[in-house]
Design an enzyme around this catalytic site. Structure first.
Site, short mmCIF file in Angstrom:
data_model
loop_
_atom_site.label_atom_id
_atom_site.label_comp_id
_atom_site.label_asym_id
_atom_site.label_seq_id
_atom_site.Cartn_x
_atom_site.Cartn_y
_atom_site.Cartn_z
N GLU A 153 104.23 41.67 35.29
CA GLU A 153 105.92 42.03 36.38
C GLU A 153 105.04 41.81 38.18
O GLU A 153 106.07 41.86 38.91
CB GLU A 153 106.43 43.28 36.15
CG GLU A 153 106.48 44.90 36.10
CD GLU A 153 105.10 45.26 35.05
OE1 GLU A 153 104.39 44.02 34.39
OE2 GLU A 153 105.60 46.17 35.48
N CYS A 161 102.51 47.13 28.48
CA CYS A 161 101.03 48.47 28.40
C CYS A 161 101.64 49.14 27.73
O CYS A 161 101.81 49.48 26.21
CB CYS A 161 100.98 48.84 30.01
SG CYS A 161 100.25 50.00 30.93
N HIS A 173 100.13 44.57 33.43
CA HIS A 173 101.75 45.17 33.90
C HIS A 173 101.63 43.56 35.29
O HIS A 173 101.39 43.10 35.91
CB HIS A 173 101.42 46.05 34.96
CG HIS A 173 101.74 47.34 34.43
ND1 HIS A 173 103.14 48.03 34.41
CD2 HIS A 173 101.29 48.28 34.35
CE1 HIS A 173 103.43 49.00 33.78
NE2 HIS A 173 101.84 48.96 33.89
N1 GLN Z 1 101.52 55.80 28.58
C1 GLN Z 1 100.50 55.05 28.75
C2 GLN Z 1 99.43 55.01 29.28
O1 GLN Z 1 99.14 55.91 29.51
C3 GLN Z 1 101.13 54.07 28.98
C4 GLN Z 1 101.20 53.87 30.50
C5 GLN Z 1 102.08 52.22 30.96
O2 GLN Z 1 103.13 51.79 30.41
N2 GLN Z 1 102.39 52.52 32.51
O3 GLN Z 1 98.38 54.58 28.50
#
Ligand code: GLN
Length: 531
Positions: free
Chosen positions: A510, A382, A508
């Site tokens: 995970e 992410c 994600h």
């Molecule tokens: N801050 C980034 C976004 O909003 C990444 C979010 C995250 O890593 N969950 O896109």
């Protein structure tokens, strides 16, 4: 008819109630029963999505895009139950619903009160999980510790629930602490007596006590607890500290906890065993071939729970490769103050997890640069993927002032920018791109090698996105767009060539990893780290 198990906690927090509940789920599934699980959280936030990780730890995301308590992660890792928005009930959610109904006039002029309106709403939310699903058992964990003011409506609701259903259909398991006091060289039962006393004041009589303890409980201690707490002696179960959380179902089985539950709930089911779990998970954790050191570079490093699912998924990757992981937790702010080499020299893999806000960003960029230049396997998740894109645009493509508009609104090169549909949104809770989305993988990539299929689905939680205006230019410089979400061509996976293993994903992974079925990206990442 669905039966219910309520899990409450006493004496202190952090007794591992969530793991205990998940392990009970595992035990019942091993006997062929179909289960689901619920976490009740007594805080007033509607969900933990707006909470800082320092307050709450990780926010766990379900398939349907709910931002939930991290215990739901344990439930999904230990069992086959699929969690969704309805499996996490908070005080905020309950009040939100009751107040909305009141505004619509649904209560026909009545005075709205904690009892019965709030407690009825809690009971309805619990029943909703079992509705039309043919579940044998629903396990409901009540967050917090007995004695907290805020958990009282939940405890009152489960008291009513147990009374209405009858004791053969709903039981209470109380997780408590039996401490060893060094100066007296004694194991003390008083905190447990007090905690059960407190439960009885509320009208709840526990059926089973799970006593967390550093040392085995002698027969006379169990007898004493049974006598003072109105619990059968065989229902006083010792829950000793274990090396790995994945051993908990095995030690519970050893204590006959499953048999006790089955008898109390009058359930008919197979005997079941945990042989597969023991062989494929626990034995592998205990007998690794070698150790692999992987650095996780984040800004909530000092907090155990902030990257919970990441650490678990890494462990699963280790299990799949028969290796023990030594996770080096590196604070990205230290890297920006000193240099990446000081912290990353010698590590066999680098992982940059998700995150929000600009603090620690430059340190993460340096960590990615170090992994890329020194050919250390890299997994960016992410924000970690977004950081990898920024690093690549700056240091490989040679663009000046590159950034994400999250950190610099006026950057001349917004390689990561806000999704169009996000620009109009003002409210914070539940408004990100959340939950499962499809992704199509490109041929001849590390990603497709890992997944072994072209179409995948993964969970998301983000607002910002790879800016496709830069796609052509970056590809010319060697960035591989390894996966996209077909609608709108949103970039989901990036890789770089001329590197042993370098993958960044906007989703994600995970959240979908299990101890006996490591997520493909974690499995392949850990594999690459061993070379
Ligand atoms: N801050 C980034 C976004 O909003 C990444 C979010 C995250 O890593 N969950 O896109």
């Amino acid at each position: 008819m669905t039966k219910y198990i309520f899990v409450t906690g006493g004496v202190i927090s952090s007794l591992g109630k969530g793991i205990a509940a998940a392990a009970i789920g595992k035990l019942l599934e091993a006997r062929g029963l179909t289960i689901s699980m619920i976490k009740c959280d007594p805080y007033i936030n509607v969900d933990p999505g707006t909470m800082n990780p320092y307050q709450h730890g990780e926010v766990y995301v379900t398939e349907d895009g709910a931002e939930t308590d991290l215990d739901l992660g344990h439930y999904e890792r230990f069992t086959n139950a699929v969690m969704s928005a309805e499996n996490n009930i908070t005080t905020g959610k309950i009040y939100y619903s009751v107040i909305s109904k009141e505004r619509k006039g649904s209560y026909l002029g009545k005075t709205i009160q904690v009892i019965p309106h709030i407690t009825d709403e809690i009971k309805e939310c619990i029943k909703k999980v079992a509705k039309n699903k043919k579940l044998d058992v629903v396990i409901v964990e009540i967050g917090g510790t007995v004695g907290d003011i805020e958990s009282l409506p939940f405890l009152e609701a489960i008291r009513q629930f147990t009374f209405e259903k009858g004791r053969n259909n709903a039981i209470n398991i109380h997780v408590t602490l039996v401490p060893y006091i060094k100066s007296a060289d004694e194991i003390k039962t008083k905190p447990t007596q007090h905690s059960v006393g407190k439960l009885r004041e509320i009208g709840i009589i526990p059926d089973i006590l799970l006593c967390r303890s550093e040392f085995p409980l002698a027969k006379d201690i169990k007898a004493k607890i049974a006598l003072f707490c109105n619990v059968e002696e065989k229902a006083v179960i010792q829950a000793l500290d274990v090396q790995s959380i994945y051993e908990v179902p095995i030690v519970f089985k050893h204590e006959n906890l499953d048999k006790l539950i089955i008898d109390k709930l009058k359930l008919k089911c197979a005997k079941g065993d945990l042989a597969h779990w023991k062989k494929q998970v626990v034995d592998k954790i205990k007998n690794p071939k070698r150790t692999v050191e992987i650095a996780v570079v984040g800004k909530y490093i000092e907090l155990q729970d902030a990257y919970k699912s990441i650490y678990e998924a890494l462990l699963h990757g280790g299990i799949a490769n028969n290796v023990r992981l030594n996770i080096k937790k590196v604070d990205s702010e230290y890297i920006s103050k000193h240099c990446a080499e000081k912290y990353l020299k010698g590590v066999e893999g680098v992982l940059v997890p998700g995150g929000f806000g600009r603090r620690g960003i430059e340190g993460k960029i340096q960590a990615v640069q170090y992994a890329r230049e020194n050919k250390i396997p890299f997994l960016g998740i992410c924000l970690g993927m977004q950081i990898a894109v920024i690093e690549f645009a700056r240091n490989v493509c040679g663009l000046k002032g590159v950034n994400s508009t999250e950190f610099d609104k006026n950057t001349p090169h917004p390689v990561i920018s806000l999704l169009e549909e996000q620009k109009k949104i003002k409210l914070k809770g539940g408004t990100m791109r959340l939950g499962k989305y499809l992704c199509k993988l490109k041929k001849d990539t590390q990603s497709i090698k890992a997944y072994k299929k072209e179409d995948i689905s993964e969970r998301h939680r983000h607002r910002y996105e790879f800016n496709n205006k830069y796609m052509g230019m970056m590809e010319k410089n060697g960035l591989v767009i390894a996966g996209v979400h077909p609608e709108g061509n949103l970039v989901e996976l990036i890789e770089i060539t001329k590197h042993p293993w370098f993958v960044g994903c906007q989703f994600h992974p995970e959240f979908k990893s299990k101890p006996d079925k490591a997520h493909p990206l974690f499995r392949e990442f850990v594999k690459a780290c061993q070379v």
